[in-house]
Write an enzyme that holds these catalytic residues in place. Sequence first.
Site, mmCIF file in Angstrom:
data_model
loop_
_atom_site.group_PDB
_atom_site.id
_atom_site.type_symbol
_atom_site.label_atom_id
_atom_site.label_comp_id
_atom_site.label_asym_id
_atom_site.label_seq_id
_atom_site.Cartn_x
_atom_site.Cartn_y
_atom_site.Cartn_z
ATOM 1 N N ASP A 3 -1.973 -7.506 -2.105
ATOM 2 C CA ASP A 3 -0.563 -7.177 -1.848
ATOM 3 C C ASP A 3 0.227 -8.475 -1.959
ATOM 4 O O ASP A 3 -0.349 -9.566 -1.974
ATOM 5 C CB ASP A 3 -0.404 -6.571 -0.438
ATOM 6 C CG ASP A 3 1.049 -6.175 -0.139
ATOM 7 O OD1 ASP A 3 1.738 -5.692 -1.053
ATOM 8 O OD2 ASP A 3 1.507 -6.376 1.003
ATOM 9 N N SER A 4 1.550 -8.338 -2.002
ATOM 10 C CA SER A 4 2.372 -9.542 -2.007
ATOM 11 C C SER A 4 2.347 -10.244 -0.641
ATOM 12 O O SER A 4 2.694 -11.415 -0.560
ATOM 13 C CB SER A 4 3.813 -9.172 -2.364
ATOM 14 O OG SER A 4 4.275 -8.179 -1.474
ATOM 15 N N TYR A 58 7.939 -9.286 -3.916
ATOM 16 C CA TYR A 58 7.889 -8.819 -5.298
ATOM 17 C C TYR A 58 9.050 -7.844 -5.574
ATOM 18 O O TYR A 58 9.536 -7.743 -6.684
ATOM 19 C CB TYR A 58 6.582 -8.072 -5.568
ATOM 20 C CG TYR A 58 5.344 -8.902 -5.787
ATOM 21 C CD1 TYR A 58 5.272 -10.242 -5.421
ATOM 22 C CD2 TYR A 58 4.209 -8.320 -6.365
ATOM 23 C CE1 TYR A 58 4.104 -10.976 -5.632
ATOM 24 C CE2 TYR A 58 3.048 -9.042 -6.584
ATOM 25 C CZ TYR A 58 2.996 -10.379 -6.203
ATOM 26 O OH TYR A 58 1.854 -11.084 -6.417
ATOM 27 N N GLY A 59 9.425 -7.128 -4.533
ATOM 28 C CA GLY A 59 10.309 -5.967 -4.695
ATOM 29 C C GLY A 59 11.715 -6.268 -5.177
ATOM 30 O O GLY A 59 12.441 -5.366 -5.564
ATOM 31 N N CYS A 106 -0.174 -2.391 -2.939
ATOM 32 C CA CYS A 106 1.240 -2.746 -3.018
ATOM 33 C C CYS A 106 1.914 -1.718 -3.922
ATOM 34 O O CYS A 106 1.519 -1.561 -5.091
ATOM 35 C CB CYS A 106 1.374 -4.145 -3.596
ATOM 36 S SG CYS A 106 3.073 -4.658 -3.935
ATOM 37 N N ASN A 107 2.896 -1.018 -3.388
ATOM 38 C CA ASN A 107 3.589 -0.011 -4.196
ATOM 39 C C ASN A 107 4.345 -0.648 -5.355
ATOM 40 O O ASN A 107 4.396 -0.099 -6.454
ATOM 41 C CB ASN A 107 4.574 0.759 -3.319
ATOM 42 C CG ASN A 107 3.865 1.663 -2.337
ATOM 43 O OD1 ASN A 107 3.619 2.816 -2.625
ATOM 44 N ND2 ASN A 107 3.499 1.139 -1.173
ATOM 45 N N THR A 108 4.953 -1.816 -5.086
ATOM 46 C CA THR A 108 5.758 -2.462 -6.125
ATOM 47 C C THR A 108 4.875 -2.865 -7.306
ATOM 48 O O THR A 108 5.214 -2.607 -8.464
ATOM 49 C CB THR A 108 6.463 -3.698 -5.530
ATOM 50 O OG1 THR A 108 7.142 -3.302 -4.334
ATOM 51 C CG2 THR A 108 7.451 -4.282 -6.509
ATOM 52 N N GLU A 134 7.729 -9.012 7.636
ATOM 53 C CA GLU A 134 7.033 -10.297 7.476
ATOM 54 C C GLU A 134 7.413 -11.264 8.609
ATOM 55 O O GLU A 134 6.656 -12.165 8.938
ATOM 56 C CB GLU A 134 7.359 -10.919 6.121
ATOM 57 C CG GLU A 134 6.736 -10.194 4.935
ATOM 58 C CD GLU A 134 5.262 -10.555 4.692
ATOM 59 O OE1 GLU A 134 4.870 -11.699 4.973
ATOM 60 O OE2 GLU A 134 4.516 -9.678 4.231
ATOM 61 N N CYS A 158 6.082 1.782 0.609
ATOM 62 C CA CYS A 158 5.838 0.335 0.635
ATOM 63 C C CYS A 158 4.787 0.119 1.705
ATOM 64 O O CYS A 158 4.902 0.673 2.813
ATOM 65 C CB CYS A 158 7.115 -0.421 0.979
ATOM 66 S SG CYS A 158 6.866 -2.195 1.234
ATOM 67 N N THR A 159 3.770 -0.674 1.409
ATOM 68 C CA THR A 159 2.665 -0.818 2.364
ATOM 69 C C THR A 159 3.056 -1.649 3.594
ATOM 70 O O THR A 159 2.287 -1.722 4.548
ATOM 71 C CB THR A 159 1.430 -1.429 1.684
ATOM 72 O OG1 THR A 159 1.808 -2.639 1.006
ATOM 73 C CG2 THR A 159 0.819 -0.459 0.697
ATOM 74 N N HIS A 160 4.236 -2.257 3.568
ATOM 75 C CA HIS A 160 4.730 -2.917 4.781
ATOM 76 C C HIS A 160 5.282 -1.912 5.794
ATOM 77 O O HIS A 160 5.343 -2.201 6.983
ATOM 78 C CB HIS A 160 5.850 -3.902 4.441
ATOM 79 C CG HIS A 160 5.386 -5.206 3.867
ATOM 80 N ND1 HIS A 160 4.829 -5.316 2.621
ATOM 81 C CD2 HIS A 160 5.394 -6.455 4.394
ATOM 82 C CE1 HIS A 160 4.533 -6.589 2.383
ATOM 83 N NE2 HIS A 160 4.862 -7.296 3.438
HETATM 84 N N1 DGL Z 1 4.075 -4.277 0.179
HETATM 85 C C1 DGL Z 1 4.801 -4.198 -1.046
HETATM 86 C C2 DGL Z 1 4.927 -2.760 -1.497
HETATM 87 O O1 DGL Z 1 4.138 -1.931 -1.096
HETATM 88 C C3 DGL Z 1 6.194 -4.785 -1.084
HETATM 89 C C4 DGL Z 1 6.477 -6.110 -0.744
HETATM 90 C C5 DGL Z 1 7.357 -6.950 -1.619
HETATM 91 O O2 DGL Z 1 8.525 -6.648 -1.879
HETATM 92 O O3 DGL Z 1 6.808 -7.958 -2.008
HETATM 93 O O4 DGL Z 1 5.817 -2.450 -2.270
#
Ligand code: DGL
Length: 291
Positions: free
Chosen positions: A25-26, A57-58, A88-90, A171, A205-207
């Site tokens: 993941d990011s 990343y998003g 990571c969804n992104t 975060e 989003c996994t966050h």
């Molecule tokens: N955890 C990432 C996701 O599932 C997003 C985090 C990011 O923006 O880096 O999309």
Amino acid sequence: MTESSSTQTHPIHQETKSPTIGVFDSGFGGLTVLRALLPLIPGAHCIYLGDTARLPYGSKSRETIARYAVSSAKFLLEQGADLLVIACNTATALALEDIQQALPIPVIGVVQPGAHAALAASSQPTVDGPHHVLVLATAATVQSHAYAHALNNLGLQACEKACPLLVPLVEEGWTNHLVTDQVLKIYLTEALATAPATQTLLLGCTHYPLLEPAIQRTLAAIGHPLTIIDSADATARATATLVARHFPNLASTAEPTCTFYATDSIDKFQRLGSSFLGQPVAEVNLIDLGG
Ligand code: DGL
């Protein structure tokens, strides 16, 4: 190439060695997927990479996300990954094909399992046509419309809402904070104004699973309670199935082991990672993947 077709393009190993599963993941968010996965893969070794130096990343372009995601995936391959979970969804939405093409191992993402989890949660028929699913995700995931496509293919109606402030808040560890509640109230009120028929909320989003109590609280406060689902459990189950297919002779009952890598902020990773994982993150190795 689809997320599930990747599982059929690689030879099945008739091996007895323990599988090494790369999870990426990011940042910390993918630990919510690892948390769901660990009980399902006895005997496995997991290597987790949080690309914290290049997070988020998003908010970045497809090209940049693909470059970051492929280099992160290649690092896990070099560490011995037999199979990769893009937690990571992104990265899944924007770079799944790039990663699948760059790696000679099975790769699984989170979008298809998330969409199927939404379908399972929407199994009650409605009188007003298809079920409406509100997807909260990063700006890049929303712009890709990966969830809209996946949900539409399953007969569900999607409304996608970009929530760019949520990843930095998570975060920062502000999962139970007045500011986060206020941000959520704005995002959810805006989204539900355009999609009032929403019955299910998908955390794209996994966050975001770390914000589930705050989201529940906010939905109750604005008088629009919803069924909340995330892709972590569904991704974990799909990964366990893939592991069983590729390692059919594995009969271990040993606790899975984990090695953690991050590209920055390893103290923070250790401190906050345990709340994502639900167990202590003992040691985090700092690595440099460049820019
Ligand atoms: N955890 C990432 C996701 O599932 C997003 C985090 C990011 O923006 O880096 O999309």
